[in-house]
Motif scaffolding. Structure first.
Motif, PDB file in Angstrom:
ATOM      1  N   THR A 113       0.794  -1.217   0.000  1.00  0.00           N
ATOM      2  CA  THR A 113       0.000   0.000   0.000  1.00  0.00           C
ATOM      3  C   THR A 113       0.835   1.280   0.000  1.00  0.00           C
ATOM      4  OG1 THR A 113      -1.685  -1.179   1.238  1.00  0.00           O
ATOM      5  CG2 THR A 113      -1.806   1.231   1.240  1.00  0.00           C
ATOM      6  N   ALA A 114       1.886   1.256   0.799  1.00  0.00           N
ATOM      7  CA  ALA A 114       2.570   2.511   1.083  1.00  0.00           C
ATOM      8  C   ALA A 114       3.211   3.197  -0.126  1.00  0.00           C
ATOM      9  CB  ALA A 114       3.594   2.293   2.189  1.00  0.00           C
ATOM     10  N   PRO A 115       3.836   2.456  -1.054  1.00  0.00           N
ATOM     11  CA  PRO A 115       4.520   3.189  -2.133  1.00  0.00           C
ATOM     12  C   PRO A 115       3.588   4.124  -2.905  1.00  0.00           C
ATOM     13  CG  PRO A 115       5.221   0.902  -2.123  1.00  0.00           C
ATOM     14  CD  PRO A 115       4.105   1.007  -1.125  1.00  0.00           C
ATOM     15  N   ALA A 116       2.404   3.654  -3.282  1.00  0.00           N
ATOM     16  CA  ALA A 116       1.506   4.526  -4.043  1.00  0.00           C
ATOM     17  C   ALA A 116       0.986   5.662  -3.169  1.00  0.00           C
ATOM     18  CB  ALA A 116       0.340   3.719  -4.605  1.00  0.00           C
ATOM     19  N   LEU A 117       0.737   5.358  -1.906  1.00  0.00           N
ATOM     20  CA  LEU A 117       0.261   6.380  -0.989  1.00  0.00           C
ATOM     21  C   LEU A 117       1.315   7.468  -0.836  1.00  0.00           C
ATOM     22  CD1 LEU A 117      -2.322   6.630   0.649  1.00  0.00           C
ATOM     23  CD2 LEU A 117      -1.145   5.593   2.595  1.00  0.00           C
ATOM     24  N   PHE A 118       2.547   7.034  -0.696  1.00  0.00           N
ATOM     25  CA  PHE A 118       3.644   7.990  -0.596  1.00  0.00           C
ATOM     26  C   PHE A 118       3.754   8.781  -1.902  1.00  0.00           C
ATOM     27  CE2 PHE A 118       8.008   9.457  -0.679  1.00  0.00           C
ATOM     28  CZ  PHE A 118       8.200   9.891   0.621  1.00  0.00           C
ATOM     29  N   GLY A 119       3.622   8.076  -3.028  1.00  0.00           N
ATOM     30  CA  GLY A 119       3.726   8.744  -4.327  1.00  0.00           C
ATOM     31  C   GLY A 119       2.669   9.809  -4.512  1.00  0.00           C
ATOM     32  N   ASP A 120       1.451   9.579  -4.040  1.00  0.00           N
ATOM     33  CA  ASP A 120       0.380  10.551  -4.259  1.00  0.00           C
ATOM     34  C   ASP A 120       0.392  11.691  -3.251  1.00  0.00           C
ATOM     35  OD1 ASP A 120      -0.851   9.806  -6.570  1.00  0.00           O
ATOM     36  OD2 ASP A 120      -2.295   8.458  -5.629  1.00  0.00           O
ATOM     37  N   ASN A 121       1.029  11.498  -2.106  1.00  0.00           N
ATOM     38  CA  ASN A 121       0.930  12.530  -1.083  1.00  0.00           C
ATOM     39  C   ASN A 121       2.261  13.147  -0.680  1.00  0.00           C
ATOM     40  OD1 ASN A 121      -2.029  12.428  -0.293  1.00  0.00           O
ATOM     41  ND2 ASN A 121      -1.454  10.281  -0.180  1.00  0.00           N
ATOM     42  N   CYS A 122       3.307  12.370  -0.677  1.00  0.00           N
ATOM     43  CA  CYS A 122       4.552  12.850  -0.086  1.00  0.00           C
ATOM     44  C   CYS A 122       5.642  13.109  -1.109  1.00  0.00           C
ATOM     45  CB  CYS A 122       5.064  11.841   0.924  1.00  0.00           C
ATOM     46  SG  CYS A 122       3.760  11.074   1.901  1.00  0.00           S
ATOM     47  N   ALA A 123       5.620  12.327  -2.208  1.00  0.00           N
ATOM     48  CA  ALA A 123       6.733  12.370  -3.141  1.00  0.00           C
ATOM     49  C   ALA A 123       6.931  13.763  -3.724  1.00  0.00           C
ATOM     50  CB  ALA A 123       6.508  11.364  -4.267  1.00  0.00           C
ATOM     51  N   ALA A 124       5.843  14.526  -3.836  1.00  0.00           N
ATOM     52  CA  ALA A 124       5.962  15.868  -4.412  1.00  0.00           C
ATOM     53  C   ALA A 124       7.052  16.649  -3.692  1.00  0.00           C
ATOM     54  CB  ALA A 124       4.618  16.587  -4.312  1.00  0.00           C
ATOM     55  N   CYS A 125       7.118  16.534  -2.369  1.00  0.00           N
ATOM     56  CA  CYS A 125       8.134  17.273  -1.615  1.00  0.00           C
ATOM     57  C   CYS A 125       9.363  16.423  -1.338  1.00  0.00           C
ATOM     58  CB  CYS A 125       7.562  17.755  -0.290  1.00  0.00           C
ATOM     59  SG  CYS A 125       6.250  18.960  -0.483  1.00  0.00           S
ATOM     60  N   HIS A 126       9.129  15.231  -0.811  1.00  0.00           N
ATOM     61  CA  HIS A 126      10.271  14.451  -0.336  1.00  0.00           C
ATOM     62  C   HIS A 126      10.906  13.602  -1.422  1.00  0.00           C
ATOM     63  CE1 HIS A 126       9.738  15.559   3.868  1.00  0.00           C
ATOM     64  NE2 HIS A 126       8.432  15.386   3.709  1.00  0.00           N
ATOM     65  N   GLY A 127      10.378  13.666  -2.641  1.00  0.00           N
ATOM     66  CA  GLY A 127      10.979  12.917  -3.740  1.00  0.00           C
ATOM     67  C   GLY A 127      10.410  11.509  -3.828  1.00  0.00           C
ATOM     68  N   ALA A 128      10.490  10.942  -5.028  1.00  0.00           N
ATOM     69  CA  ALA A 128       9.854   9.655  -5.277  1.00  0.00           C
ATOM     70  C   ALA A 128      10.404   8.565  -4.357  1.00  0.00           C
ATOM     71  CB  ALA A 128      10.052   9.254  -6.736  1.00  0.00           C
ATOM     72  N   ARG A 129      11.674   8.660  -3.995  1.00  0.00           N
ATOM     73  CA  ARG A 129      12.255   7.647  -3.115  1.00  0.00           C
ATOM     74  C   ARG A 129      12.573   8.227  -1.743  1.00  0.00           C
ATOM     75  NH1 ARG A 129      12.903   6.706  -7.982  1.00  0.00           N
ATOM     76  NH2 ARG A 129      14.307   8.491  -8.198  1.00  0.00           N
ATOM     77  N   ALA A 130      11.817   9.277  -1.366  1.00  0.00           N
ATOM     78  CA  ALA A 130      11.961   9.909  -0.051  1.00  0.00           C
ATOM     79  C   ALA A 130      13.365  10.449   0.169  1.00  0.00           C
ATOM     80  CB  ALA A 130      11.577   8.946   1.070  1.00  0.00           C
ATOM     81  N   GLU A 131      14.071  10.718  -0.929  1.00  0.00           N
ATOM     82  CA  GLU A 131      15.453  11.146  -0.801  1.00  0.00           C
ATOM     83  C   GLU A 131      15.579  12.634  -0.487  1.00  0.00           C
ATOM     84  OE1 GLU A 131      13.808  10.522  -3.446  1.00  0.00           O
ATOM     85  OE2 GLU A 131      14.442  11.673  -5.190  1.00  0.00           O
ATOM     86  N   GLY A 132      14.447  13.350  -0.501  1.00  0.00           N
ATOM     87  CA  GLY A 132      14.472  14.768  -0.167  1.00  0.00           C
ATOM     88  C   GLY A 132      14.995  15.607  -1.315  1.00  0.00           C
TER      89      GLY A 132
END
Ligand code: HEM
Ligand code: HEM
Ligand SMILES: [Ca+2]
Ligand SMILES: [Ca+2]
Ligand SMILES: [Cu+2]
Lengths: 558, 296, 275
Positions: B112-131
């Protein structure tokens, strides 16, 4: 060309130019610093240019010919050339728009070149610029031939044609400056909308007066369609564009409707712009040029009646299929969906009627690329209306809506049907109008045909794929019952299809450029048709006459 | 042209009219068309009877099935929610540490988490949470607010400097712009901060001493005596190689001169507790995989 | 058999064909026939939307756009953002899961025109407000690929350099009132200064915005530029209010039920079926 006008007609034309120029001047002065003012300047320049043409003819001797003995084809000729210009410009824009989605950096570092601003230049450029001019030009041609009467007026055809193009120019330049009402296919602002109403009323009056002069007891099918096109587009345009300007000296206005009512009005308009601009008008073209070229009688007059009234009645109800599952009440969606499916019958009836007309002429289809254009157009018309009715089913639309599938459907209709029937008609009418033996190069026509067909097929397949992939990805759930893909995942998946689409579009554009070159060469260099030398090839009686057919009894089915 | 010719090919009669050479046959409407009309119209009528369809002035027919798209989707959402509830309720109830031990639950998180992260967080923290510049990496193990599970979850709930009423609040003051320090002092501090992180600032010992003095006067209240940060205040560690805004002269000057106030949105109203926990598990998992300082 | 079923239809059609045959001799008869046939559908589908009450839900908390937000909306229209972004979450499970509660008619009650869109080249924006920070929007609009490398969205950096035209705002709000948005005289008269005030919290203009549009209004420097109110400020202000004019949708829809359940039930909850 203005030499064909009589003295009073020249004066009338001059007066019109002066009035329009004054309006432009007023706009330019009042709207200083606003795009409205810039548009005033454009109006002024356009009016002065037209006035210059008239002025040059002012001193010339008056025409002596008996005008009732020939057709008035000058506006048609000019209209076709303008249509070809818009074809290249509008499709060129289409290729650029497509390229931006594949390679977003492919633009200038300027506001006007962004996707949101050039996309409507493409859509209006091809629909109104290319399609509209082709419709006006061919309608002038067809209504004279099928009425055996000359156009009812010599100034008004020019007013209609040039006035319409002024609208197109205002629209396209407006988008680049950011002037838009955001209503798809009705984007131009309030002053352009008002101007179009004036032009359109003139068009209707011209049409109806020419029909009134006809020397045939009956009005031919093609004219039913052209008439429906003119009338219904007027109604749609006026209602959907109702708006209150923020200032009479500024471009910005606000739609009279809001929210759900605005959405329904917009898609009642939007869908029927498809129906009466992109379908009815072009069916008019098909019903004249296809049987003419094929040399065959229309397969069934009764089928024509059935499909005409079916199309006029059913299409209007279908607009709400653009709003499935939205905040539009469910009952309207039901009506939109059911009527869209019932609409398939008259749509296929007209496509079938065209194709059956070719019975007995299939060898010509094989040999003659011009007729082949029209045949393939009828096929694409059948395909895209089937697809449309299918997409109008709510369950299907839940997948297709918002995706490239819609774009694929649009271009199956727009390229496969609208553009191909137009090119076919242009190729059959140009030699006649300029009194040539034929097109300058039949090989170029053949090339154009294959470029257009392959371009359309590549474009449409690419978009079907990308649309279905995108739609499925959006709704794919994992085994846990949670969404599997993020939006960005779908963007990555789209890229190859966007590249393919841009390539298909480029092929199609190349074909359109070949058409423009071929028409130019035909006008300039093709050998003149010599009716004396070869009476068989000369068009029989291409002039107004009275009909020789006596009035038969009401025909019953056999 | 004679009236009502017969077309030699089809044997059908024309209507007897002719328009510039075009004639029309009076062929009957083919049977198939009639069949087609009947099928589509009968289907439409049935549909109208069953579904909401025809309007009156103040109301519309509801249809025998009584279906409305809004009820339907609400039922679907609730049903799907209930079906997921089998495991999301447990995720919502358990501590992250407990969840990590349950491979069944972790399987749901991983899906579940990868798509959830992609739709909500990746915009800021990057697709791989790399910031990226302005947005912290979530994988380097250098947590501004501390790497404890509850801390991360609380950040997700209320955000940082967000419009949420309980938001975490953190502010790096605008020492230069607000006139607390001169430009020169800011530049000295920038060099000093670089030296703290073991970067080559090119500054001599005298300058660094001046920096140390300025630092202890102005910065230690938040970033601590040794510059290792104060997680409670959201003041980051300045001695490691994890930078939110960058460690170049220009970036540091801007940070110290103009201040910073990162805005991390609050997710309480947008994501459920279970979703926020899955995201926390996901990013801590990524951080572990990276093997950062705290990652273990 | 088939023929029998057909015969009434066939007769009806024969009548139509005969009528048509007479009609097609008179251009005006044809004209009126077309207007009539094409008039019905639109009327039946559009007129009741104004008269059936539950077409648009009631939302007493609904507020109007502030002048700055409206100016941003006008820029959104001008730049053609609607060509890529929808603002209409459909009543489909996956859309509710991805974007939040489905859109209600009332949420676009003051939208002249509506911006529901017909294509999602980019994501839906109906509930975008407060999802991201002002700073992110700023960076994203300046260069989308700087924050989202896969993006195909155009850059809008020039908005930062263009000072917002606030002088035309009173006339704009007045036009909106003419088409039905309930702006008060005070809101119209002060539109220009309210627009500036909303983006400049450190000036007195900001207080008027609170007075006229409520405490919950976002009052911030949206574009990180202190020295002027740019078009960027207006656009970001608009993006940050999307979905925020009323909370009717969140209030009336069962989305998020699970969270509430978990909170109430505490540890080891029983998986209940419905809310
Ligand atoms: C050279 C060939 C063409 C190319 C490369 C092209 C490309 C495009 C592109 C890229 C779009 C935007 C799609 C999107 O937003 O995702 C578009 C939209 C559109 N084009 Fe074309 N096009 C071409 C020819 C035509 C023709 C000949 C017509 C009409 C006669 C047409 C009518 C339209 C319409 C109506 C839309 C809007 C579709 C919608 O909003 O759903 N195009 N085209
Ligand atoms: C029976 C005939 C047709 C039906 C029932 C039909 C139905 C539809 C449907 C369901 C959509 C998608 C709406 C959405 O999901 O947003 C659509 C879009 C569209 N169709 Fe058709 N279609 C038909 C024929 C045609 C033809 C012949 C054309 C010719 C060009 C055409 C042009 C378009 C355009 C331009 C759009 C895009 C509208 C937009 O901007 O969203 N359609 N049509
Ligand atoms: Ca308009
Ligand atoms: Ca569209
Ligand atoms: Cu449609």
């Amino acid at each position: 060309m203005m030499q064909r006008l009589t003295g009073p007609e020249r004066q009338l034309a001059m007066t019109l130019c002066v009035i329009v120029a004054l309006v432009g001047l007023l706009m330019a002065a009042a709207g200083h610093g606003d795009p409205f003012g810039t548009h005033g300047g454009i109006v002024l320049i356009a009016a002065c240019a037209a006035a210059l043409f008239v002025l040059r003819a002012m001193g010339e001797p008056e025409p002596t010919e008996d005008r009732s003995r020939s057709y008035y084809d000058d506006p048609t000729k000019v209209g076709l050339i303008i249509a070809l210009f818009w074809a290249v410009a509008g499709m060129g824009m289409g290729v650029w728009v497509a390229a931006q989605l594949a390679w977003p950096e492919l633009r200038f570092d300027a506001a006007w070149s962004s996707f949101g601003r050039i996309r409507p230049v493409h859509t209006s450029g091809v629909i109104f610029g290319f399609g509209g001019n082709a419709l006006i030009a061919t309608s002038f041609h067809v209504m004279q031939r099928t009425s055996r009467a000359r156009l009812a007026g010599h100034v008004s055809p020019w007013f209609v044609l040039l006035g319409f193009n002024l609208f197109c120019v205002i629209a396209a330049t407006g988008y680049l400056m950011g002037v838009t009402q955001s209503k798809e296919y009705a984007e131009p602002e309030w002053y352009a909308d008002i101007w179009l109403v004036i032009v359109w009323v003139a068009y209707f009056i011209l049409y109806i007066r020419t029909l009134a002069r006809r020397n045939e007891p009956h009005i031919y099918v093609a004219n039913w369609y052209y008439l429906a096109f003119i009338l219904v587009v007027a109604i749609l345009h006026i209602v959907n564009n109702l708006a209150v300007p923020a200032s009479l000296a500024g471009a910005k206005s606000y739609s009279a409707f809001a929210g759900v009512q605005d959405a329904m009005t917009q898609w009642w308009y939007g869908h029927n712009a498809v129906a009466f601009f992109l379908t009815a008008g072009f069916l008019g073209m098909l019903y004249y040029f296809l049987p003419k070229r094929a040399g065959r009688p229309i397969y069934s007059y009764r089928l024509s009646i059935l499909s005409f009234w079916g199309i006029v009645f059913f299409y209007i109800w279908a607009g709400s299929h653009h709003l499935h599952y939205t905040a539009l009440p469910h009952w309207v969606q039901t009506l939109g969906m059911t009527f869209s499916v019932m609409l398939l019958v008259p749509s296929w009836a007209s496509a079938g009627n065209a194709l059956m007309t070719l019975n007995g002429a299939w060898h010509k289809v094989r040999d003659d690329a011009t007729l082949r254009f029209m045949m393939v157009a009828a096929v694409f018309y059948g395909l895209s209306t089937f697809e449309g009715s299918f997409m109008a089913i709510r369950a299907v639309n839940s997948l297709s809506h918002y995706t490239d599938w819609t774009i694929g459907h649009v271009h199956a209709g727009a390229m496969g049907w609208v553009a191909l029937i137009t090119f076919g008609s242009i190729y059959s009418v140009v030699p006649l109008l300029w009194k040539r033996e034929g097109m300058y190069s039949w090989k170029l026509v053949e090339w154009h045909f294959w470029l257009a067909l392959s371009g359309t097929v590549i474009y449409v397949f690419a978009m079907w794929n990308s649309g279905v992939v995108q739609g499925l990805m959006w709704r794919t759930y994992t085994d846990s019952g949670t969404l599997a893909y993020s939006f960005t995942d779908t963007l990555v998946a789209m890229h190859p299809y966007y590249v393919a689409r841009a390539f298909g579009g480029l092929l199609f554009l190349t074909g359109a450029i070949l058409a423009a070159i071929n028409v130019y060469l035909t006008i300039r260099h093709a050998p003149a048709a010599d009716p004396a030398a070869d009476p068989a090839s000369a068009p029989p009686r291409d002039r107004p006459t009275s009909s020789e057919a006596a009035e038969p009894a009401v025909p019953a089915a056999e | 042209m004679s009236v009502k010719e017969r077309d030699p090919l089809t044997g059908h009669q024309t209507t007897g009219h002719e328009w510039n050479g075009i004639t029309e046959l009076n062929t009957r409407v083919p049977r198939a068309v009639w069949a087609f009309i009947i099928v589509t119209h009968v289907w439409a009528v049935i549909y109208w009877v069953l579904m909401p369809a025809w309007p009156g002035i103040n109301d519309y027919t509801r249809g025998l099935l009584g279906i409305d798209q809004k009820d339907r989707v609400e039922r679907q959402v609730v049903a799907a929610d209930a079906a997921r509830g089998v495991w999301t309720d447990r995720i919502a109830a358990l501590d992250l540490e407990q969840i990590r031990d349950e491979s069944m639950l972790m399987a749901h998180v991983d899906r579940t988490a990868p798509a959830l992260f992609g739709d909500n967080c990746a915009a800021c923290h990057g697709a791989r949470a790399e910031g990226g510049p302005g947005y912290p990496s979530l994988t380097d193990g250098a947590w501004i607010w501390g790497g404890a599970d509850d801390t991360i979850l609380e950040t997700l709930r209320v955000g940082v400097n967000s419009p949420h009423p309980e938001t975490r609040f953190a502010q790096m003051l605008a020492f230069g712009r607000d006139g607390i320090l001169s430009r020169d002092e800011v530049r000295i501090l920038a060099d000093y901060v670089q030296s703290l992180a073991g970067l080559d600032s090119g500054a001599g010992p005298a300058r660094l001493d001046a920096g140390a003095a300025l630092f202890s006067d102005n910065c230690t209240s938040c970033h601590g005596e040794d510059g290792t940060g104060t997680p409670e205040l959201g003041a980051p560690n300045l001695t490691d190689d994890a930078w939110i805004y960058g460690s170049s002269d220009a970036a540091l000057f801007k940070t110290i001169h103009d201040g910073r106030q990162g805005w991390m949105p609050a997710w309480e109203d947008r994501l459920t507790l279970a979703q926020r926990k899955m995201l926390a598990l996901y990013i801590t998992g990524l951080a572990d995989a990276e093997g950062g300082p705290d990652g273990d | 058999m088939f023929r029998k079923i057909l015969s009434p239809f066939a007769r009806l059609f024969d009548l139509q064909a005969r009528t048509h045959y007479r009609t097609e001799r008179h251009s005006m008869a044809l004209t009126f026939g077309i207007i009539l046939a094409a008039g019905v559908g639109g009327f039946v589908e559009i007129a009741p939307l104004f008269t059936i009450d539950d077409t648009v839900e009631a939302a007493p908390d609904m507020r109007v756009y502030t002048p700055l937000e409206q100016a941003g909306r006008d820029i959104y229209v001008r730049e053609g953002c609607y060509a890529c972004h929808s603002q209409m979450i459909r009543t489909l499970q996956d859309e509710v899961d991805r974007y939040g509660p489905y859109s209600l008619a009332v949420e676009s009650k003051y939208d002249h025109p509506m911006l529901w869109g017909s294509k999602r080249t980019g994501p839906d924006l109906a509930r975008l407000g407060q999802k991201y920070s002002d700073d992110w929007h700023l960076r994203h609009l300046i260069d989308p690929r700087a924050v989202v490398p896969e993006s195909v969205m155009p850059q809008y950096a020039f908005l930062l350099d263009k000072t917002l035209d606030t002088e035309s705002l009173p006339a704009r709000l007045a036009a909106l009132r003419a088409v039905g948005v309930p702006y008060t005289d005070a809101q119209i008269d002060n539109a220009a200064q309210d627009a500036r005030g909303q983006a400049r919290p450190f000036t007195e203009g900001a207080d008027g915005v609170i007075d006229r549009y409520g405490d919950d209004t976002n009052i911030r420097v949206f574009s990180a530029q202190q020295d002027r109110v740019s078009e960027m400020d207006a656009l970001i202000a608009y993006l940050q209010i999307l979905g925020g004019l009323t909370d009717a949708a969140e209030r009336t829809q069962p989305a998020g039920a699970q969270d509430a359940r978990a909170a109430v039930a505490g540890p080891a909850p029983q998986p209940t079926g419905t809310e």
